[in-house]
Design an enzyme around this catalytic site. Structure first.
Site, PDB file in Angstrom:
ATOM      1  N   HIS A 163       0.871  -1.168   0.000  1.00  0.00           N
ATOM      2  CA  HIS A 163       0.000   0.000   0.000  1.00  0.00           C
ATOM      3  C   HIS A 163       0.903   1.212   0.000  1.00  0.00           C
ATOM      4  CE1 HIS A 163      -3.675   2.328   0.939  1.00  0.00           C
ATOM      5  NE2 HIS A 163      -2.780   3.163   1.413  1.00  0.00           N
ATOM      6  N   CYS A 164       0.781   2.053  -1.010  1.00  0.00           N
ATOM      7  CA  CYS A 164       1.694   3.175  -1.123  1.00  0.00           C
ATOM      8  C   CYS A 164       0.993   4.476  -0.742  1.00  0.00           C
ATOM      9  CB  CYS A 164       2.210   3.273  -2.554  1.00  0.00           C
ATOM     10  SG  CYS A 164       3.437   4.571  -2.769  1.00  0.00           S
ATOM     11  N   PRO A 165       1.350   5.096   0.382  1.00  0.00           N
ATOM     12  CA  PRO A 165       0.700   6.342   0.754  1.00  0.00           C
ATOM     13  C   PRO A 165       1.048   7.485  -0.201  1.00  0.00           C
ATOM     14  CG  PRO A 165       2.361   5.697   2.384  1.00  0.00           C
ATOM     15  CD  PRO A 165       2.317   4.632   1.369  1.00  0.00           C
TER      16      PRO A 165
END
Lengths: 370, 155
Positions: A163-165
């Protein structure tokens, strides 16, 4: 009862936010994504405003032109990564969930009272390697190989990478290549700007330069320097992962390293083939029909006091009254047999099944809409 | 028994559903198991069922094939920053349309007359092929609780 049409994205479980009537799908927290946008556009704006006029004149006008193209490509890749469905697996509908539960119970046999039942795992053999599929209690499915549940978005994602913020979304099967191209093109853009900043500083060293633009120059260089190390490093890391056909998730968990080294069943054992599969493979369609239409029945305020549940787990086929209402035990359990029939909301209507025409239309409409 | 889908809809009630699972033995490409479920034993011939699943598997293999055409599509799309997908349909989408048509045909010709209905896997996240089993409303009445295999009463 008032029946109104809603789009399916409004009823999707999970913690995503949707925009443009379901066309855009992102994670809930978008703060860091806005920061990414700001940093990229800000730095490029400074570059175009302060460096490019000089560079275009003293070196070549191709320099800003190429920078613009590169900037546009970076933005396109970023937005594509952030706004698309990473490969979310829809949760099992009640009947499927029940079916799976029954299979699990049948497989477990009798568990003595007081003892915890064994963990829900299914073993499959992929290319002569045993892979364990775990059961997801939230989505009520056995996760396909390489899928993982993202706790931030509360979805199971196929070929889950991470999950890439920074992009405000999960990176999975459907958007991994855009993510990779984003990091790659951003690396190039950063190196490009960094190089020409240095060139500019060197070339302007002797003639007087206005102090203000000097400071901005320094700011750009700093941003580029720090971005460079992180983004180039990240690109390098993902290039390594791609050549081995591994995901970040697998790398972190050490699925195919250490004593399992060389046993990755998904790898073609050939760097070129692995790269080709990940970067030039087919573009997978989204299985979440976000913009499909659903019938939602809401009670008219004056009618029965017990609110009827809206179909949150509605079937994915429009115009269908959930056969669940009418229904039958999948197992041959006697208790269940008579009651569902009585409770069937007397819509004397036969639970209509969507005709295949509707099914076909839905699929076509869905692909179009996407 | 049921001569067409209209009849199915008006005179049958849903009795049971069977879910054909994915076959991961060759990797993560989309492929379904051809194992014949016991609940369908009395409803349809094994070969017809296997043919349907094998044809679907072939369609999916065609959609996911990695080769000359997919590279061309991928590179061309990349060169246009994937904007080309705004006007062009991907190969996968084309095959999905073919699959939808095939399933509709199969339902009309083979499954509905036997009181069965196939749901397109894309509606179930490409995880399962859902086959709904119908009982003739008139004859089986309150026997919905009975075992799923005794569908023969419906005939």
């Amino acid at each position: 009862m008032i029946t109104r049409k809603v789009r399916k994205w409004e009823k999707l479980p999970g913690k995503n936010t949707f925009c443009c009537d379901g066309r855009v799908m992102m994670a809930r927290q978008k703060g860091v994504f806005y920061l990414t946008l700001f940093l990229i556009t800000g730095t490029c704006a400074l570059f175009f405003a302060f460096e490019c006029p000089y560079l275009a004149v003293s070196l070549s006008p191709a320099i800003p032109v190429f920078a613009v193209l590169l900037f546009l490509f970076v933005m396109a890749m970023l937005l594509r990564t952030s706004f698309s469905d990473p490969g979310v697996l829809p949760r099992a509908l009640p009947e499927e969930a029940t079916f799976i539960e029954m299979e699990i119970e049948a497989a477990n046999g009798n568990v003595p009272a007081g003892q915890r039942p064994p963990p829900r795992i299914r073993n499959v053999q992929i290319n002569n390697q045993i892979v364990k599929l775990k059961y997801c209690y939230t989505c009520k499915i056995f996760r396909p190989p390489r899928a993982s549940h993202c706790s931030i978005c509360d979805n199971c994602v196929d070929r889950f990478d991470h999950h890439c913020p920074w992009v405000g979304n999960c990176v999975g099967k459907r958007n991994y290549r855009y993510f990779y191209l984003f990091t790659l093109s951003l690396s190039l853009l950063t190196i490009y700007i960094f190089t020409f900043d240095i060139v500019h500083v060197v070339m302007r060293e002797y003639p007087d330069t206005p102090l203000a633009s000097h400071r901005l120059n320094v700011l750009e260089v700093l941003v580029c320097f720090f971005t460079l190390w992180s983004v180039v490093g990240l690109t390098g890391f993902h290039t390594y992962l791609i050549s081995l056909n591994q995901t970040t998730n697998e790398d972190i968990k050490g699925s195919w390293s250490g004593k399992n080294r060389g046993q990755n069943p998904y790898s073609h054992k050939n760097i070129i083939k692995n790269c080709c599969e990940v970067l030039c493979g087919p573009t997978y369609p989204s299985v979440l029909d976000r913009r499909g239409l659903l019938q939602e029945d809401t009670p008219i305020p004056s009618s029965n006091p017990v609110p009827q549940t809206t179909k949150t787990t509605a079937p994915l086929i429009p115009n269908e009254h959930t056969p669940d209402d009418a229904k039958p035990s999948i197992a041959a359990s006697a208790e269940k047999s008579s009651s569902p029939k009585e409770e069937h909301p007397a819509a004397t209507k036969v639970p209509p099944l969507a005709s295949p025409e509707t099914d076909a239309e839905t699929s076509i409409a869905k692909e179009r809409a996407h | 028994l049921f001569h067409n889908l209209q009849e199915l809809r008006h005179s049958a009630s849903l009795a049971n559903k069977v879910f054909i699972q994915r076959d991961y033995s060759e990797g993560t490409t989309c492929k379904f198991q051809t194992k014949f479920p016991s609940e369908l034993e009395s409803r349809i011939e094994r070969t017809l069922f296997e043919d349907t699943v094998k044809t679907l598997n072939n369609y999916y293999a065609e959609a996911e094939k990695i080769g000359g055409q997919s590279y061309l599509e991928g590179c061309l799309a990349c060169a246009t920053a994937y904007l080309i997908f705004l006007c062009m349909e991907t190969r996968y989408e084309k095959v999905l349309k073919k699959i939808a048509k095939y399933i509709q045909e199969q339902n009309e010709k083979i499954y509905a007359p036997r009181g069965l209905l196939i749901t397109d896997p894309i509606e179930r996240g490409m995880r399962v092929i859902e086959i709904s089993i119908y009982e003739d409303r008139g004859s089986s009445g309150s026997s919905s609780g009975s075992s799923s295999v005794s569908g023969s009463t419906a005939r």
